[in-house]
Design a protein around this motif. Structure first.
Motif, mmCIF file in Angstrom:
data_model
loop_
_atom_site.group_PDB
_atom_site.id
_atom_site.type_symbol
_atom_site.label_atom_id
_atom_site.label_comp_id
_atom_site.label_asym_id
_atom_site.label_seq_id
_atom_site.Cartn_x
_atom_site.Cartn_y
_atom_site.Cartn_z
ATOM 1 N N LEU A 98 0.822 -1.211 0.000
ATOM 2 C CA LEU A 98 0.000 0.000 0.000
ATOM 3 C C LEU A 98 0.858 1.263 0.000
ATOM 4 N N PHE A 99 1.908 1.267 0.803
ATOM 5 C CA PHE A 99 2.794 2.434 0.812
ATOM 6 C C PHE A 99 3.452 2.622 -0.557
ATOM 7 N N ASP A 100 3.851 1.523 -1.185
ATOM 8 C CA ASP A 100 4.474 1.617 -2.508
ATOM 9 C C ASP A 100 3.507 2.180 -3.546
ATOM 10 N N HIS A 102 0.746 4.144 -2.947
ATOM 11 C CA HIS A 102 0.135 5.426 -2.601
ATOM 12 C C HIS A 102 1.208 6.353 -2.022
ATOM 13 N N ALA A 103 1.703 7.238 -2.853
ATOM 14 C CA ALA A 103 2.872 8.040 -2.493
ATOM 15 C C ALA A 103 2.628 8.993 -1.334
ATOM 16 N N ARG A 104 1.371 9.416 -1.096
ATOM 17 C CA ARG A 104 1.083 10.352 -0.020
ATOM 18 C C ARG A 104 0.519 9.664 1.217
ATOM 19 N N LEU A 105 0.487 8.355 1.201
ATOM 20 C CA LEU A 105 0.033 7.616 2.383
ATOM 21 C C LEU A 105 1.116 7.690 3.449
ATOM 22 N N GLY A 106 0.794 8.348 4.552
ATOM 23 C CA GLY A 106 1.798 8.547 5.605
ATOM 24 C C GLY A 106 1.679 7.584 6.753
ATOM 25 N N LEU A 107 0.442 7.112 7.027
ATOM 26 C CA LEU A 107 0.240 6.239 8.184
ATOM 27 C C LEU A 107 -0.910 5.277 7.930
ATOM 28 N N ILE A 108 -0.691 4.035 8.330
ATOM 29 C CA ILE A 108 -1.732 3.005 8.303
ATOM 30 C C ILE A 108 -2.090 2.666 9.741
ATOM 31 N N ALA A 109 -3.370 2.803 10.063
ATOM 32 C CA ALA A 109 -3.888 2.345 11.352
ATOM 33 C C ALA A 109 -4.458 0.945 11.136
#
Length: 275
Positions: A98-100, A102-109
């Protein structure tokens, strides 16, 4: 492996040993950094025996100890665990994808399952049904909060906003970090199928003490980031002991104050209105 697990701990050596065993069973096995917050028990020996990189501190820095672990990590993503929590076998790999993407994804809860019964933590329902909805192009519901024992962050985003603020020490530190990530344009999402396990340690602050810390820190967060009218409301509704504790930190608050952007402030008020 693109993810390092960072654990801040203090005087919970036996719980830490169990957590390190769980993490060592993951495949591929992630690097683990243990930040020892001035423990007086055998925490350091347990961390070394468990194969973790150890950072020993001479004093208890509270939640901000995690910042040193993040700084030492050589991976682009950081998964936080407490000494009584760990990650499901496929959780870190799913998060990396998911981080790879979505470039603006900063945090996954993550979804937090509690105890041997795997009971969903009550906060999960709130995040899954977040009134913030789901922003276009994001992998899950938008959130402005998380549980530190079950969060995965992009290191760049974490460093960008300064990590956990030492001013708070402990209690409600996730709220301020969430605000700061959002203020800098990073996305925070709840992801249902990324799972962390939490077996709460019996070695904990008394509930009343923890509540006092959280009340003080919620007031500090209002002073640090909220609009003037929200500051007034928070100040006059604060318990006397929380107000007294916050006032002692007022000089640092004034140096660090940075009001939230209007878009983020609107989201905060939407959450408050739905509580």
């Amino acid at each position: 492996m693109k993810t390092t697990v960072v654990i801040a701990t203090r005087n919970r050596a036996d719980e830490l040993a169990s957590t390190l065993r769980e993490l060592s069973a993951l495949r591929p096995q992630p690097p683990v950094i243990v930040v020892d917050n001035g423990s007086t028990d055998h925490t350091a020996a347990v961390a070394k025996a468990g194969g973790a990189q150890l950072i020993s501190l001479p004093e208890n820095l509270g939640a901000a100890a995690r910042n040193l672990g993040v700084e030492a990590a050589g991976t682009p993503y950081i998964a936080f665990s407490d000494d009584d929590s760990w990650w499901a076998p496929d959780a870190l790999a799913k998060a990396e994808l998911l981080f790879d993407r979505h470039a603006r994804l900063g945090l996954i809860a993550a979804k937090t399952l509690v105890g041997p019964e795997n009971r969903p933590d009550p906060v999960i329902e709130l995040m899954a049904g977040s009134p913030l909805g789901r922003d276009a192009g994001t992998p899950g519901p938008a959130v402005l909060g998380f549980l530190a024992c079950s969060a995965i962050v992009r290191k760049q985003a974490y460093v960008d906003c300064g990590g956990f603020d030492p001013l708070l020490h402990f209690g409600a530190e996730e709220k301020l970090l969430s605000y700061d990530l959002a203020a800098r344009g990073w996305q925070l999402c709840y992801i249902e199928d990324i799972v962390a396990h939490h077996h709460p340690s019996p070695v904990r602050l008394p509930a009343a003490h923890r509540q006092r810390l959280e009340a003080r820190n919620n007031l500090l967060i209002a002073w640090l980031r909220r609009a003037p009218k929200d500051i007034v409301t928070a100040t006059f509704s604060a318990p006397p002991r929380a107000l007294a504790g916050a006032v002692r930190r007022l000089p640092r608050v004034l140096r660090q104050r940075r009001r939230l952007p209007r878009t983020v402030e609107a989201r905060v008020r939407l959450l408050e209105g739905s509580a």
